[in-house]
Design a protein around this motif. Structure first.
Motif, PDB file in Angstrom:
ATOM      1  N   GLU A 224       0.862  -1.186   0.000  1.00  0.00           N
ATOM      2  CA  GLU A 224       0.000   0.000   0.000  1.00  0.00           C
ATOM      3  C   GLU A 224       0.889   1.223   0.000  1.00  0.00           C
ATOM      4  N   LEU A 225       0.474   2.261  -0.757  1.00  0.00           N
ATOM      5  CA  LEU A 225       1.226   3.505  -0.807  1.00  0.00           C
ATOM      6  C   LEU A 225       0.261   4.636  -1.126  1.00  0.00           C
ATOM      7  N   GLY A 226      -0.053   5.429  -0.108  1.00  0.00           N
ATOM      8  CA  GLY A 226      -1.018   6.509  -0.292  1.00  0.00           C
ATOM      9  C   GLY A 226      -2.319   5.971  -0.859  1.00  0.00           C
ATOM     10  N   MET A 227      -2.822   6.634  -1.900  1.00  0.00           N
ATOM     11  CA  MET A 227      -4.050   6.189  -2.554  1.00  0.00           C
ATOM     12  C   MET A 227      -3.762   5.517  -3.896  1.00  0.00           C
ATOM     13  N   GLU A 228      -2.506   5.157  -4.129  1.00  0.00           N
ATOM     14  CA  GLU A 228      -2.135   4.489  -5.380  1.00  0.00           C
ATOM     15  C   GLU A 228      -2.828   3.127  -5.437  1.00  0.00           C
ATOM     16  N   ARG A 229      -3.389   2.796  -6.588  1.00  0.00           N
ATOM     17  CA  ARG A 229      -4.082   1.511  -6.737  1.00  0.00           C
ATOM     18  C   ARG A 229      -3.119   0.362  -6.960  1.00  0.00           C
ATOM     19  N   MET A 230      -2.083   0.618  -7.764  1.00  0.00           N
ATOM     20  CA  MET A 230      -1.076  -0.402  -8.051  1.00  0.00           C
ATOM     21  C   MET A 230       0.300   0.204  -7.825  1.00  0.00           C
ATOM     22  N   ILE A 231       1.159  -0.549  -7.184  1.00  0.00           N
ATOM     23  CA  ILE A 231       2.535  -0.100  -6.974  1.00  0.00           C
ATOM     24  C   ILE A 231       3.386  -0.749  -8.072  1.00  0.00           C
ATOM     25  N   THR A 232       3.916   0.065  -8.956  1.00  0.00           N
ATOM     26  CA  THR A 232       4.710  -0.431 -10.076  1.00  0.00           C
ATOM     27  C   THR A 232       6.093   0.229 -10.047  1.00  0.00           C
ATOM     28  N   ARG A 233       6.933  -0.162 -10.987  1.00  0.00           N
ATOM     29  CA  ARG A 233       8.245   0.480 -11.111  1.00  0.00           C
ATOM     30  C   ARG A 233       8.086   1.978 -11.300  1.00  0.00           C
ATOM     31  N   LYS A 234       7.116   2.353 -12.133  1.00  0.00           N
ATOM     32  CA  LYS A 234       6.895   3.771 -12.409  1.00  0.00           C
ATOM     33  C   LYS A 234       6.535   4.524 -11.126  1.00  0.00           C
ATOM     34  N   THR A 235       5.731   3.902 -10.273  1.00  0.00           N
ATOM     35  CA  THR A 235       5.366   4.521  -8.994  1.00  0.00           C
ATOM     36  C   THR A 235       6.623   4.808  -8.182  1.00  0.00           C
ATOM     37  N   ILE A 236       7.496   3.816  -8.088  1.00  0.00           N
ATOM     38  CA  ILE A 236       8.725   3.953  -7.304  1.00  0.00           C
ATOM     39  C   ILE A 236       9.656   4.977  -7.952  1.00  0.00           C
ATOM     40  N   GLU A 237       9.736   4.986  -9.268  1.00  0.00           N
ATOM     41  CA  GLU A 237      10.613   5.928  -9.975  1.00  0.00           C
ATOM     42  C   GLU A 237      10.177   7.376  -9.787  1.00  0.00           C
ATOM     43  N   GLN A 238       8.903   7.614  -9.483  1.00  0.00           N
ATOM     44  CA  GLN A 238       8.400   8.978  -9.296  1.00  0.00           C
ATOM     45  C   GLN A 238       8.665   9.523  -7.892  1.00  0.00           C
ATOM     46  N   LEU A 239       9.157   8.691  -6.983  1.00  0.00           N
ATOM     47  CA  LEU A 239       9.423   9.145  -5.618  1.00  0.00           C
ATOM     48  C   LEU A 239      10.578  10.142  -5.596  1.00  0.00           C
ATOM     49  N   SER A 240      10.568  11.003  -4.606  1.00  0.00           N
ATOM     50  CA  SER A 240      11.714  11.899  -4.423  1.00  0.00           C
ATOM     51  C   SER A 240      12.900  11.056  -3.945  1.00  0.00           C
ATOM     52  N   PRO A 241      14.123  11.515  -4.180  1.00  0.00           N
ATOM     53  CA  PRO A 241      15.293  10.769  -3.706  1.00  0.00           C
ATOM     54  C   PRO A 241      15.269  10.526  -2.191  1.00  0.00           C
ATOM     55  N   VAL A 242      14.757  11.476  -1.433  1.00  0.00           N
ATOM     56  CA  VAL A 242      14.667  11.323   0.024  1.00  0.00           C
ATOM     57  C   VAL A 242      13.725  10.172   0.378  1.00  0.00           C
ATOM     58  N   ASP A 243      12.555  10.113  -0.269  1.00  0.00           N
ATOM     59  CA  ASP A 243      11.592   9.043   0.004  1.00  0.00           C
ATOM     60  C   ASP A 243      12.140   7.687  -0.442  1.00  0.00           C
ATOM     61  N   PHE A 244      12.817   7.661  -1.592  1.00  0.00           N
ATOM     62  CA  PHE A 244      13.396   6.410  -2.090  1.00  0.00           C
ATOM     63  C   PHE A 244      14.447   5.887  -1.111  1.00  0.00           C
ATOM     64  N   ALA A 245      15.331   6.761  -0.650  1.00  0.00           N
ATOM     65  CA  ALA A 245      16.369   6.358   0.309  1.00  0.00           C
ATOM     66  C   ALA A 245      15.737   5.881   1.614  1.00  0.00           C
ATOM     67  N   PHE A 246      14.691   6.580   2.050  1.00  0.00           N
ATOM     68  CA  PHE A 246      13.986   6.167   3.266  1.00  0.00           C
ATOM     69  C   PHE A 246      13.438   4.749   3.114  1.00  0.00           C
ATOM     70  N   LEU A 247      12.803   4.459   1.973  1.00  0.00           N
ATOM     71  CA  LEU A 247      12.210   3.137   1.756  1.00  0.00           C
ATOM     72  C   LEU A 247      13.265   2.033   1.671  1.00  0.00           C
ATOM     73  N   VAL A 248      14.392   2.311   1.048  1.00  0.00           N
ATOM     74  CA  VAL A 248      15.472   1.318   0.989  1.00  0.00           C
ATOM     75  C   VAL A 248      15.987   1.039   2.408  1.00  0.00           C
ATOM     76  N   ASP A 249      16.196   2.103   3.191  1.00  0.00           N
ATOM     77  CA  ASP A 249      16.644   1.921   4.581  1.00  0.00           C
ATOM     78  C   ASP A 249      15.599   1.161   5.395  1.00  0.00           C
ATOM     79  N   PHE A 250      14.324   1.500   5.218  1.00  0.00           N
ATOM     80  CA  PHE A 250      13.242   0.836   5.942  1.00  0.00           C
ATOM     81  C   PHE A 250      13.185  -0.644   5.569  1.00  0.00           C
TER      82      PHE A 250
END
Length: 123
Positions: A64-90
């Motif tokens: 689950e991610l916000g109100m996104e219906r499907m989490i795809t590569r494109k969804t992840i690629e649109q994240l800010s670098p800060v959010d991407f780094a946070f998710l990798v660390d998490f």
């Protein structure tokens, strides 16, 4: 005791993710399974060394991610670098250790609080 397999998170920035008005972007991530790694290693982009390993992995383990219906590569690629780094660390944090929270009481001041300690491996 059952091992917890899903973990809630809140993104530090949350830009590029659809959310309800006034709410921070958050979601749920599940633990990585061996089959996830096997599938990713077979992915053509990953095999070509394009650096997409974590993009593909996050798109598989975020349920689950916000109100996104499907989490795809494109969804992840649109994240800010800060959010991407946070998710990798998490992802590393939840997959490499178990954090236990225990109630504590200070006999000197009478304060009750929750402490945390880390234990490697499963509970």
């Amino acid at each position: 005791m059952k091992l917890r397999t899903e973990f809630r998170f809140t993104l530090p920035k949350g830009t590029g993710i659809k959310t309800e008005p006034g709410r921070k972007a958050g979601g749920i991530m599940r633990l990585v399974q061996v089959k996830d790694i096997v599938q990713i290693e077979r992915d053509g982009a990953v095999q070509r060394g394009t650096g997409e390993f974590y993009v593909v992995l996050l798109s598989k383990v975020i349920t689950e991610l916000g109100m996104e219906r499907m989490i795809t590569r494109k969804t992840i690629e649109q994240l800010s670098p800060v959010d991407f780094a946070f998710l990798v660390d998490f992802l590393h944090e939840i997959n490499h250790q178990v954090i236990k929270k225990i109630p504590l009481h200070c006999p000197s001041c009478g304060l009750d609080y929750t402490g945390a300690f880390e234990q490697l491996g499963e509970v």
